[in-house]
Design a protein around this motif. Structure first.
Motif, short mmCIF file in Angstrom:
data_model
loop_
_atom_site.label_atom_id
_atom_site.label_comp_id
_atom_site.label_asym_id
_atom_site.label_seq_id
_atom_site.Cartn_x
_atom_site.Cartn_y
_atom_site.Cartn_z
N ARG A 133 0.81 -1.17 0.21
CA ARG A 133 0.15 -0.17 0.20
C ARG A 133 0.84 1.22 -0.31
O ARG A 133 1.76 1.60 0.67
N GLU A 134 0.53 2.25 -0.86
CA GLU A 134 1.53 3.87 -0.78
C GLU A 134 0.15 4.38 -0.07
O GLU A 134 -0.75 4.68 -0.16
N MET A 135 0.99 5.15 -0.18
CA MET A 135 0.24 6.82 1.46
C MET A 135 -0.14 8.28 0.51
O MET A 135 0.77 7.93 -0.45
N GLU A 136 -1.74 8.43 0.19
CA GLU A 136 -1.95 9.47 -0.94
C GLU A 136 -1.49 10.48 -0.34
O GLU A 136 -1.01 11.06 0.81
N TYR A 137 -1.03 11.10 -1.61
CA TYR A 137 -0.47 12.71 -1.64
C TYR A 137 -1.65 13.94 -0.84
O TYR A 137 -2.54 13.04 -1.57
N LEU A 138 -1.08 14.69 -0.38
CA LEU A 138 -1.88 15.81 -0.17
C LEU A 138 -2.82 16.50 -1.13
O LEU A 138 -1.72 16.82 -2.05
N LEU A 139 -3.73 17.02 -0.62
CA LEU A 139 -4.67 17.69 -1.82
C LEU A 139 -4.67 18.69 -1.38
O LEU A 139 -3.77 19.50 -0.69
N MET A 140 -4.01 19.75 -1.92
CA MET A 140 -3.98 21.62 -2.19
C MET A 140 -4.92 21.95 -1.02
O MET A 140 -4.54 22.70 0.26
N GLU A 141 -6.45 21.17 -1.06
CA GLU A 141 -7.55 21.98 -0.14
C GLU A 141 -7.26 20.86 1.47
O GLU A 141 -7.03 21.81 2.36
N GLU A 142 -6.39 20.13 1.28
CA GLU A 142 -6.36 19.65 2.64
C GLU A 142 -5.21 20.68 3.20
O GLU A 142 -5.42 20.53 4.58
#
Length: 253
Positions: A133-142
Motif C-alpha cells: 500500500r502507498e500513502m496518498e499525496y495531499l490535496l492542496m485543499e487539505e
C-alpha cells in the motif's frame, strides 16, 4: 489680382445662375402632366432607397453588437489561455491519486469478495501477497486546512516530496518481507528478522515504518522538520502512531 477676383466672382455667379435654372426646370416639371408620373416613380425609388438604407443601418448595428460580443469572447479566451499556460508551467511535482483509493483495500477482503467466481485464486493470492500500500499525496485543499501553527513554513511540495520518500521506504521494507527466505543474503535475512520483531498485534496486516527504516532506505534527515511533516500527515489522516517497546511505529491509514 483684380482680374482673378473678378473671375472668381464670375464663376460663382454662373454656378448660382445654373442652380436657379435647374430649380426652375424642376418646378416646371411639376406642372407638366407628362412628367408627373416620372416624378412619382422617382419618389417611390427614393422611398425604397430609404427603406434599404434603414435595413443596412439595422444590420450594421447588429454586426456592431456581435463584434463587441466577439471581442469579449476573445478576451475571455485569452485570459483562459494565460491561466492554462500558467498551470502548465506550474504543475505540482506530485499529483494526488484520490482515484486510487479503491485499490487500497485489504487483500484478504478482496479474496473473500472474489470467492469461487475467480478462476485463478492461487495466482491472485500470490499477487495480493506482494501488494504494498502507498500513502496518498495531499490535496492542496487539505494542506490549506492544516493550522498555520502546525505547518509553519512548510510548503505543499515539501510535504508531498516526503510522502514520496515514505512510500519508497515502505515499498523497500515490504519487498524484503515478501522475499523468499532462500533467496536472502545474510544482511537481508537480518533485516527481515528485525522487521518481524517490530510487528505487534496492532500492526498485523498493516503497513508501517519506523525511523530506522527512513535512515536505511532514504536520504531524509529525521530532524525537527521531518517530525513537523509527520504531524501534518497525522492531522490529514495519512498515518497513525503505534507505540510500544520503546519504538514508534507509523502506520499507513
Amino acid at each position: 489680382m483684380m482680374s482673378v477676383d473678378l473671375q472668381d466672382v464670375s464663376v460663382q455667379l454662373n454656378q448660382k445662375i445654373s442652380s436657379i435654372k435647374r430649380f426652375m426646370q424642376l418646378k416646371n416639371m411639376c406642372s407638366d402632366p407628362s412628367l408627373t408620373k416620372i416624378l412619382q416613380k422617382i419618389g417611390l425609388e427614393l422611398s425604397g432607397i430609404r427603406d434599404t438604407l434603414d435595413i443596412f443601418q439595422m444590420q450594421i448595428l447588429q454586426q456592431q453588437t456581435e463584434l463587441r460580443s466577439l471581442q469579449d469572447l476573445r478576451k475571455a479566451v485569452q485570459k483562459n489561455s494565460e491561466t492554462a499556460h500558467h498551470l502548465l508551467e506550474n504543475i505540482p511535482a506530485h499529483l494526488p491519486k484520490k482515484a486510487a483509493q479503491t485499490n487500497t483495500a485489504d487483500p484478504k477482503d478482496a479474496r473473500v469478495q472474489e470467492g469461487p467466481a475467480n478462476p485463478e485464486p492461487e495466482k491472485n493470492s500470490a499477487r495480493s501477497k506482494h501488494f504494498v500500500r502507498e500513502m496518498e499525496y495531499l490535496l492542496m485543499e487539505e494542506f490549506n486546512q492544516v493550522p498555520g501553527y502546525m505547518k509553519g513554513r512548510m510548503t505543499y511540495d515539501q510535504v508531498n516530496a516526503v510522502i514520496k520518500e515514505l512510500n519508497a521506504t515502505v515499498k523497500a521494507k515490504y519487498k524484503i518481507l515478501n522475499q523468499p527466505m532462500k533467496s536472502m543474503s545474510n544482511t537481508t535475512r537480518n533485516q527481515y528478522h528485525a522487521f518481524k520483531e517490530q510487528e505487534t498485534k496492532e500492526t498485523k496486516g498493516q503497513y508501517f515504518f519506523v525511523e530506522a527504516d527512513i535512515k536505511d532506505f532514504t536520504h531524509l534527515k529525521v530532524d525537527k522538520k521531518f517530525h513537523v511533516i509527520l504531524n501534518i500527515l497525522r492531522h490529514c489522516h495519512r498515518l497513525r502512531e503505534v507505540r510500544g517497546s520503546r519504538l514508534v511505529r507509523y502506520v499507513l491509514i
